[in-house]
Design an enzyme around this catalytic site. Structure first.
Site, PDB file in Angstrom:
ATOM      1  N   HIS A 176       0.801  -1.230   0.000  1.00 12.99           N
ATOM      2  CA  HIS A 176       0.000   0.000   0.000  1.00 12.99           C
ATOM      3  C   HIS A 176       0.836   1.284   0.000  1.00 12.99           C
ATOM      4  CE1 HIS A 176       0.954  -0.211   4.266  1.00 12.99           C
ATOM      5  NE2 HIS A 176       0.691   1.081   4.324  1.00 12.99           N
TER       6      HIS A 176
HETATM    7  C1  UD1 Z   1      -1.898   5.344   6.191  1.00 15.75           C
HETATM    8  C2  UD1 Z   1      -0.569   5.739   6.823  1.00 15.75           C
HETATM    9  C3  UD1 Z   1       0.423   4.596   6.641  1.00 15.75           C
HETATM   10  C4  UD1 Z   1      -0.129   3.289   7.168  1.00 15.75           C
HETATM   11  C5  UD1 Z   1      -1.461   3.023   6.474  1.00 15.75           C
HETATM   12  C6  UD1 Z   1      -2.083   1.743   6.989  1.00 15.75           C
HETATM   13  C7  UD1 Z   1      -0.057   8.136   6.757  1.00 15.75           C
HETATM   14  C8  UD1 Z   1       0.828   9.143   6.142  1.00 15.75           C
HETATM   15  N1  UD1 Z   1      -0.001   6.901   6.195  1.00 15.75           N
HETATM   16  O1  UD1 Z   1      -1.676   5.225   4.792  1.00 15.75           O
HETATM   17  O2  UD1 Z   1       1.608   4.897   7.363  1.00 15.75           O
HETATM   18  O3  UD1 Z   1       0.781   2.245   6.881  1.00 15.75           O
HETATM   19  O4  UD1 Z   1      -2.336   4.129   6.756  1.00 15.75           O
HETATM   20  O5  UD1 Z   1      -3.192   1.377   6.258  1.00 15.75           O
HETATM   21  O6  UD1 Z   1      -0.752   8.431   7.694  1.00 15.75           O
HETATM   22  N2  UD1 Z   1      -9.050   4.985   1.963  1.00 15.75           N
HETATM   23  C9  UD1 Z   1     -10.279   4.401   1.907  1.00 15.75           C
HETATM   24  N3  UD1 Z   1     -10.861   4.029   3.090  1.00 15.75           N
HETATM   25  C10 UD1 Z   1     -10.255   4.205   4.281  1.00 15.75           C
HETATM   26  C11 UD1 Z   1      -8.995   4.823   4.319  1.00 15.75           C
HETATM   27  C12 UD1 Z   1      -8.400   5.191   3.149  1.00 15.75           C
HETATM   28  O7  UD1 Z   1     -10.865   4.207   0.848  1.00 15.75           O
HETATM   29  O8  UD1 Z   1     -10.845   3.839   5.320  1.00 15.75           O
HETATM   30  C13 UD1 Z   1      -8.391   5.357   0.689  1.00 15.75           C
HETATM   31  C14 UD1 Z   1      -8.644   6.791   0.315  1.00 15.75           C
HETATM   32  O9  UD1 Z   1      -8.791   6.896  -1.052  1.00 15.75           O
HETATM   33  C15 UD1 Z   1      -7.355   7.496   0.721  1.00 15.75           C
HETATM   34  C16 UD1 Z   1      -6.317   6.379   0.518  1.00 15.75           C
HETATM   35  O10 UD1 Z   1      -6.993   5.162   0.829  1.00 15.75           O
HETATM   36  O11 UD1 Z   1      -7.089   8.628  -0.036  1.00 15.75           O
HETATM   37  C17 UD1 Z   1      -5.121   6.525   1.398  1.00 15.75           C
HETATM   38  O12 UD1 Z   1      -5.516   6.698   2.775  1.00 15.75           O
HETATM   39  P1  UD1 Z   1      -4.606   7.562   3.785  1.00 15.75           P
HETATM   40  O13 UD1 Z   1      -5.177   7.535   5.138  1.00 15.75           O
HETATM   41  O14 UD1 Z   1      -4.333   8.877   3.163  1.00 15.75           O
HETATM   42  O15 UD1 Z   1      -3.227   6.809   3.786  1.00 15.75           O
HETATM   43  P2  UD1 Z   1      -2.894   5.253   3.766  1.00 15.75           P
HETATM   44  O16 UD1 Z   1      -2.337   4.916   2.427  1.00 15.75           O
HETATM   45  O17 UD1 Z   1      -4.020   4.418   4.261  1.00 15.75           O
END
Ligand code: UD1
Length: 356
Positions: A201
């Site tokens: 991811h």
């Molecule tokens: C975040 C953490 C990362 C951790 C990961 C675990 C930061 C900088 N990164 O990354 O260190 O390893 O979580 O999973 O804080 N999304 C959904 N549903 C959700 C959450 C996210 O659809 O419940 C999608 C959204 O499109 C979002 C993307 O995933 O834009 C990324 O989510 P985000 O929280 O920005 O970062 P992660 O890649 O999950």
């Protein structure tokens, strides 16, 4: 005494569980849990509260997804008013996600004491957003709870006063130790006898579509030798959809799995291929070979002591290391010191004596 725990993303939740439980045994402490809403899908958040036996967060800031600046800023604005209202003696933040640094920054500016659980880890790679979050959070924290000796050394080099640093062990492993017997009832029914388990991811792996495609092809080739199970993070799912139908059909893509099902999968996997931080630690505890698709790790003890091997962004290397494991020559490691299921007890005792 009033304590506020701040969590936001999936890997925070298995760290919160044991610490909350251990502090609940200390008298005269009122604890509250604030969820920032950074992760909001049922299978990225709520299911973990259910499985880990945590009560629902007292407050959910519902910030959702956005750019780093917007997400971090929104958490800060919304958390500030909570903090002014609660006036806790201590704010506990976990790991290295955007919610961690946002809450630490607001808390220290309002003169609240901050404890950082999982302090001192460093990849020395500032292109990772998590590395920035770790560096800054550790500068702000009053109490720094580290999982391993290398973390203490990193903090000492950065000038953090020794009296603020406590080597306590790994709270994520506390949860694993507690849940290992329970997860045996959560084994997926149609599990192949031998399989590889994959999670990816990190932006550096999944946002580069050419590299993502190369990696999926490499994993697809392995699927002729053993089944490849791939629970897909929402960020990765979006990128795979952007690739069209180009991924090998031999990969078994699935939704993100709940904690207990995923733990049972890790325990039974012949090899785990990942870019996650926590999974490097869990496989080390379980003695399962892990190939980390990154050039560096903030958890070097999983390489020097545990079962982890860094394979970088090199499909040939991934295939070579896989072959070794398939042929029975996988890395056999040991469990690092203090990864014993009692890290949270140590944290609780330190907090009790520091806040008395
Ligand atoms: C975040 C953490 C990362 C951790 C990961 C675990 C930061 C900088 N990164 O990354 O260190 O390893 O979580 O999973 O804080 N999304 C959904 N549903 C959700 C959450 C996210 O659809 O419940 C999608 C959204 O499109 C979002 C993307 O995933 O834009 C990324 O989510 P985000 O929280 O920005 O970062 P992660 O890649 O999950």
């Amino acid at each position: 005494m009033r304590l506020v725990h701040v969590v936001g993303a999936r890997p925070n939740l298995m760290k919160l569980g044991p610490v909350y439980r251990a502090i609940a045994n200390v008298s005269n402490v009122k604890q509250s849990v604030v969820h920032t809403g950074q992760h909001y899908d049922f299978n990225m958040s709520d299911v973990f509260f259910q499985e880990l036996g945590l009560h629902a967060p007292d407050i959910n800031l519902q910030v959702g997804s956005a750019s780093h600046a917007k997400q971090t800023a929104e958490i800060m604005v919304r958390f500030e008013s909570i903090l002014l209202d609660f006036r806790p003696d201590l704010v506990l933040v976990y790991g290295d996600v955007n919610s961690t640094i946002a809450a630490a920054l607001v808390s220290s500016k309002l003169g609240r004491r901050v404890a950082h659980v999982e302090a001192g880890l460093r990849s020395f790679d500032r292109s990772m957003p998590e590395e920035i979050n770790r560096l800054l959070t550790d500068q702000l924290a009053d109490l720094l709870f580290t999982p391993s000796e290398d973390a203490n050394q990193n903090l000492a080099k950065e000038g953090v006063a020794a009296k603020r640093i406590y080597l306590v062990g790994n709270v994520m492993i506390d949860t694993l130790v507690r849940m290992l017997p329970v997860c045996q009832q959560h084994v997926l029914p149609d599990l192949p006898s031998r399989f590889a388990l994959v999670t990816l991811h990190r932006p550096s792996n999944v946002d580069d579509l050419k590299w993502l495609n190369d990696m999926l092809q490499a994993l697809g080739q392995m699927a002729s030798e053993l089944t490849v199970l791939f629970p897909v993070h929402p960020r990765t799912r979006q990128r795979i959809i952007a690739l069209g139908n180009g991924w090998p059909s031999s990969l078994r893509l699935m939704d993100p799995q709940p904690y207990l099902t995923f733990l049972a999968l890790q325990q039974r996997a012949a090899v785990v291929i990942t870019d996650s931080g926590g999974i490097q630690e869990e496989t080390t505890y379980l003695g399962v070979p892990c190939l980390t698709v990154r050039e560096n790790t903030e958890r070097p003890i999983t390489v020097s002591v545990g079962t982890n091997t860094l394979v970088g962004r090199d499909p040939k290397r991934i295939r070579q290391e896989m072959e070794k494991i398939i042929n029975g020559h996988g890395k056999r490691g040991q469990v690092p010191p203090l990864w014993d299921g009692h890290a949270a007890d140590r944290i609780s005792e330190i907090i009790r004596t520091n806040l008395d």
